[in-house]
Design an enzyme around this catalytic site. Structure first.
Site, short mmCIF file in Angstrom:
data_model
loop_
_atom_site.label_atom_id
_atom_site.label_comp_id
_atom_site.label_asym_id
_atom_site.label_seq_id
_atom_site.Cartn_x
_atom_site.Cartn_y
_atom_site.Cartn_z
N PRO A 164 -13.18 25.76 -49.38
CA PRO A 164 -12.06 24.88 -49.00
C PRO A 164 -12.17 24.50 -47.53
O PRO A 164 -12.32 25.37 -46.67
CB PRO A 164 -10.83 25.77 -49.24
CG PRO A 164 -11.34 27.18 -49.21
CD PRO A 164 -12.76 27.12 -49.68
N MET A 165 -12.13 23.20 -47.26
CA MET A 165 -12.24 22.76 -45.86
C MET A 165 -11.26 21.64 -45.54
O MET A 165 -11.36 20.53 -46.07
CB MET A 165 -13.67 22.32 -45.56
CG MET A 165 -14.59 23.52 -45.38
SD MET A 165 -16.29 23.03 -45.09
CE MET A 165 -16.71 22.37 -46.69
N THR A 166 -10.36 21.98 -44.65
CA THR A 166 -9.37 21.02 -44.17
C THR A 166 -10.08 19.86 -43.48
O THR A 166 -10.93 20.06 -42.63
CB THR A 166 -8.44 21.72 -43.17
OG1 THR A 166 -7.68 22.66 -43.91
CG2 THR A 166 -7.52 20.75 -42.47
N GLN A 200 -6.64 24.35 -53.15
CA GLN A 200 -6.27 25.54 -52.36
C GLN A 200 -4.86 25.33 -51.83
O GLN A 200 -4.60 24.43 -51.04
CB GLN A 200 -7.22 25.78 -51.19
CG GLN A 200 -6.90 27.14 -50.55
CD GLN A 200 -7.58 27.38 -49.22
OE1 GLN A 200 -7.51 26.54 -48.32
NE2 GLN A 200 -8.21 28.54 -49.08
N HIS A 233 -4.13 30.35 -50.55
CA HIS A 233 -4.74 30.64 -49.24
C HIS A 233 -3.99 31.80 -48.60
O HIS A 233 -2.90 31.63 -48.06
CB HIS A 233 -4.65 29.39 -48.37
CG HIS A 233 -5.48 29.44 -47.12
ND1 HIS A 233 -6.00 30.61 -46.59
CD2 HIS A 233 -5.90 28.45 -46.29
CE1 HIS A 233 -6.70 30.33 -45.50
NE2 HIS A 233 -6.65 29.02 -45.29
N GLY A 234 -4.60 32.99 -48.68
CA GLY A 234 -3.98 34.17 -48.08
C GLY A 234 -4.76 34.67 -46.88
O GLY A 234 -4.64 35.84 -46.52
N ALA A 235 -5.54 33.78 -46.26
CA ALA A 235 -6.49 34.21 -45.22
C ALA A 235 -6.21 33.56 -43.86
O ALA A 235 -5.26 32.79 -43.70
CB ALA A 235 -7.91 33.86 -45.67
N HIS A 236 -7.03 33.93 -42.89
CA HIS A 236 -7.22 33.22 -41.62
C HIS A 236 -5.99 33.11 -40.72
O HIS A 236 -5.91 32.24 -39.86
CB HIS A 236 -7.78 31.80 -41.87
CG HIS A 236 -9.04 31.79 -42.67
ND1 HIS A 236 -9.59 30.66 -43.22
CD2 HIS A 236 -9.87 32.80 -43.04
CE1 HIS A 236 -10.71 30.97 -43.88
NE2 HIS A 236 -10.89 32.27 -43.78
N TYR A 246 -2.78 32.39 -41.59
CA TYR A 246 -1.70 31.49 -42.00
C TYR A 246 -0.60 32.29 -42.70
O TYR A 246 -0.62 33.52 -42.69
CB TYR A 246 -2.26 30.35 -42.87
CG TYR A 246 -3.23 29.49 -42.09
CD1 TYR A 246 -2.77 28.60 -41.12
CD2 TYR A 246 -4.61 29.61 -42.26
CE1 TYR A 246 -3.64 27.84 -40.36
CE2 TYR A 246 -5.50 28.85 -41.50
CZ TYR A 246 -5.00 27.97 -40.55
OH TYR A 246 -5.87 27.22 -39.80
N ARG A 298 -7.58 33.73 -51.62
CA ARG A 298 -8.50 33.84 -50.49
C ARG A 298 -7.94 34.82 -49.47
O ARG A 298 -6.77 34.71 -49.08
CB ARG A 298 -8.74 32.48 -49.83
CG ARG A 298 -10.01 32.54 -49.00
CD ARG A 298 -10.51 31.19 -48.59
NE ARG A 298 -11.97 31.22 -48.55
CZ ARG A 298 -12.71 30.58 -47.65
NH1 ARG A 298 -12.15 29.83 -46.74
NH2 ARG A 298 -14.02 30.66 -47.67
C1 LIG Z 1 -13.79 21.84 -40.98
C2 LIG Z 1 -13.42 23.13 -41.64
C3 LIG Z 1 -12.18 23.25 -42.25
C4 LIG Z 1 -11.83 24.44 -42.90
N1 LIG Z 1 -10.63 24.51 -43.57
C5 LIG Z 1 -10.35 25.58 -44.34
C6 LIG Z 1 -9.22 25.59 -45.22
O1 LIG Z 1 -8.46 24.62 -45.35
N2 LIG Z 1 -9.00 26.72 -45.94
C7 LIG Z 1 -9.80 27.81 -45.86
O2 LIG Z 1 -9.55 28.82 -46.53
N3 LIG Z 1 -10.90 27.81 -45.05
C8 LIG Z 1 -11.20 26.73 -44.33
N4 LIG Z 1 -12.37 26.70 -43.58
C9 LIG Z 1 -13.32 27.82 -43.66
C10 LIG Z 1 -14.38 27.53 -44.74
O3 LIG Z 1 -13.81 27.54 -46.03
C11 LIG Z 1 -15.52 28.56 -44.71
O4 LIG Z 1 -15.01 29.83 -45.02
C12 LIG Z 1 -16.24 28.60 -43.38
O5 LIG Z 1 -16.57 27.30 -42.95
C13 LIG Z 1 -17.51 29.44 -43.47
O6 LIG Z 1 -18.38 28.88 -44.40
P1 LIG Z 1 -19.70 28.06 -43.89
O7 LIG Z 1 -20.38 28.97 -42.92
O8 LIG Z 1 -20.52 27.85 -45.15
O9 LIG Z 1 -19.22 26.81 -43.26
C14 LIG Z 1 -12.72 25.53 -42.92
C15 LIG Z 1 -13.96 25.40 -42.28
C16 LIG Z 1 -14.33 24.22 -41.67
C17 LIG Z 1 -15.69 24.10 -41.06
#
Ligand SMILES: Cc1cc2nc3c(=O)[nH]c(=O)nc-3n(C[C@H](O)[C@H](O)[C@H](O)COP(=O)(O)O)c2cc1C
Length: 370
Positions: free
Chosen positions: A25-27, A102, A169-172, A174, A223
């Site tokens: 998942p990537m914002t 997500q 999304h239970g991580a990072h 938030y 997550r």
């Molecule tokens: C631009 C960007 C946005 C992200 N947004 C989210 C998100 O919305 N939710 C989430 O759980 N992780 C988010 N992440 C983390 C990624 O899901 C992932 O765990 C992290 O990039 C590591 O994986 P990678 O090394 O393959 O990039 C984001 C990462 C990036 C680079």
């Protein structure tokens, strides 16, 4: 080394995947007015057509005031946003892919943009964004009950719109993680406490409500991470026993898949127990709970999540390391993030054995959905 293990099918409840590569998942924060539109439909369709087994969408937020901290984050509520998401799911399916949203609430986490949240509406477990760092008001029990219901509504909508799975999304750092972390959860009521199990109450209620809303057969992923965007070194569970007391009740509440977020997938979770060849976070979570797990973190990249944006970092692991771990069944699925921003064909190139064509990640690619 053969990459065949990555391309073995995987199934769980109603979900069946052609391979084990997950788009992390990537914002992207590019949804105008919070509504996914043609650009998002095409962006996700291209990754499905490029051979990704399962797409987890960018975080998309529940129906609570101030549940998003950036105006480009898509809603997962309201007719227009849900219609947009339905189009996304349909086009991913037409391209042969599988997809789950997500579901997110950013809590008191700050963003670089200040115009998304009226400060007085920001909500968090204890009015903190980090230890000793006030932001947002302390949620009442009524706020919490409404939040739990909003997670369940979002999950029910995900199922109704035709998605294949839902992820919380239970991580990072938030909202859900703000409850887990004692640095942000100082509550003295039933939603706080000295133990991780006590601070998991909100998460447990959300999981149970989601499970009740989607029924027994619809797959639910949660997550989780040790690290917080507020503190990369923070850890919730410092021993396997603590990890069990954190994650097992959530699995028992209805989580099918633990999506264990690490910055580097090859880093041992408890090195003092494991030695150098130790299990990673997803490996431990699978061993301790019996749930399926997704690992993630710098697959095919030379700098980790934070290093990539700061232009530093040079640690990397070979594809062989990933394959060996998957062949040992340390975890079930592997998520790939940044490489899939820069290259929609990433999974296809791996399956074709064209590893020399994998180009890594270029931060400039974040500016547009392509
Ligand atoms: C631009 C960007 C946005 C992200 N947004 C989210 C998100 O919305 N939710 C989430 O759980 N992780 C988010 N992440 C983390 C990624 O899901 C992932 O765990 C992290 O990039 C590591 O994986 P990678 O090394 O393959 O990039 C984001 C990462 C990036 C680079």
């Amino acid at each position: 080394m053969s990459t065949d293990i990555l391309f073995q099918p995987f199934s769980l409840k109603t979900l069946s995947l052609a391979n084990r590569i997950v788009m992390a998942p990537m914002t992207r924060a590019l949804a105008k007015g919070g509504i996914p539109a043609a650009a998002q439909v095409e962006y996700y369709r291209r990754r499905a057509a490029g051979g990704v087994g399962l797409i987890l969408t960018e975080g998309t937020v529940i129906d609570r005031p101030a549940s998003r901290n950036d105006p480009g984050i898509p809603f997962f509520h309201g007719e227009a946003a849900l219609a947009g998401w339905e189009d996304v799911a349909k086009s991913v399916h037409a391209a042969g892919g599988k997809i789950g949203p997500q579901i997110w609430h950013t809590g008191s986490a700050r963003s670089t943009r200040s115009d998304a949240q009226p400060d007085d509406m920001v909500e968090s477990p204890s009015g903190l964004v980090g230890p000793g760092d006030p932001r947002g008001r302390t949620m009442t029990e009524e706020d919490i009950a409404d939040t739990v219901a909003a997670y369940a509504n979002a999950a029910a909508d995900a199922k109704r719109l035709g998605f294949d799975i839902v992820e919380l999304h239970g991580a990072h750092g938030y909202l859900i993680d703000q409850f887990f972390w004692d640095g942000t959860n100082r509550r003295t009521d039933a939603y706080g406490g000295a133990t991780l199990t006590e601070r998991s109450r909100l998460a447990g209620e959300a999981v149970r409500a989601v499970r009740a809303a989607v029924g027994p057969d619809f797959p639910l992923s949660l997550r989780v991470s040790q690290w917080k965007q507020q503190d990369y070194a923070a850890r919730l569970a410092t021993t396997p026993d603590q990890m069990t007391s954190w994650l097992l009740p959530l699995v028992e509440a209805g989580v099918d898949i633990l999506h264990c977020s690490q910055r580097r997938f090859w880093v041992a979770e408890f090195p003092e127990i494991d030695g150098d060849a130790g299990l990673n976070f997803a490996g431990w979570a699978k061993k301790l709970t019996g749930a399926a797990t997704i690992s993630v973190g710098s697959v095919g990249l030379e700098s980790d999540f934070f290093g990539a944006f700061g232009g530093q970092g040079s640690e990397s692991a070979s594809f062989d390391t990933l394959i060996e771990r998957m062949e040992r069944r340390e975890f079930d699925l592997i998520a790939v993030g940044r490489p899939l921003i820069s290259d929609a064909e990433w999974a296809r190139k791996v399956s074709d054995g064209r590893l020399d064509e994998l180009g890594g990640f270029n931060a400039a690619d974040l500016a547009v959905l392509a």
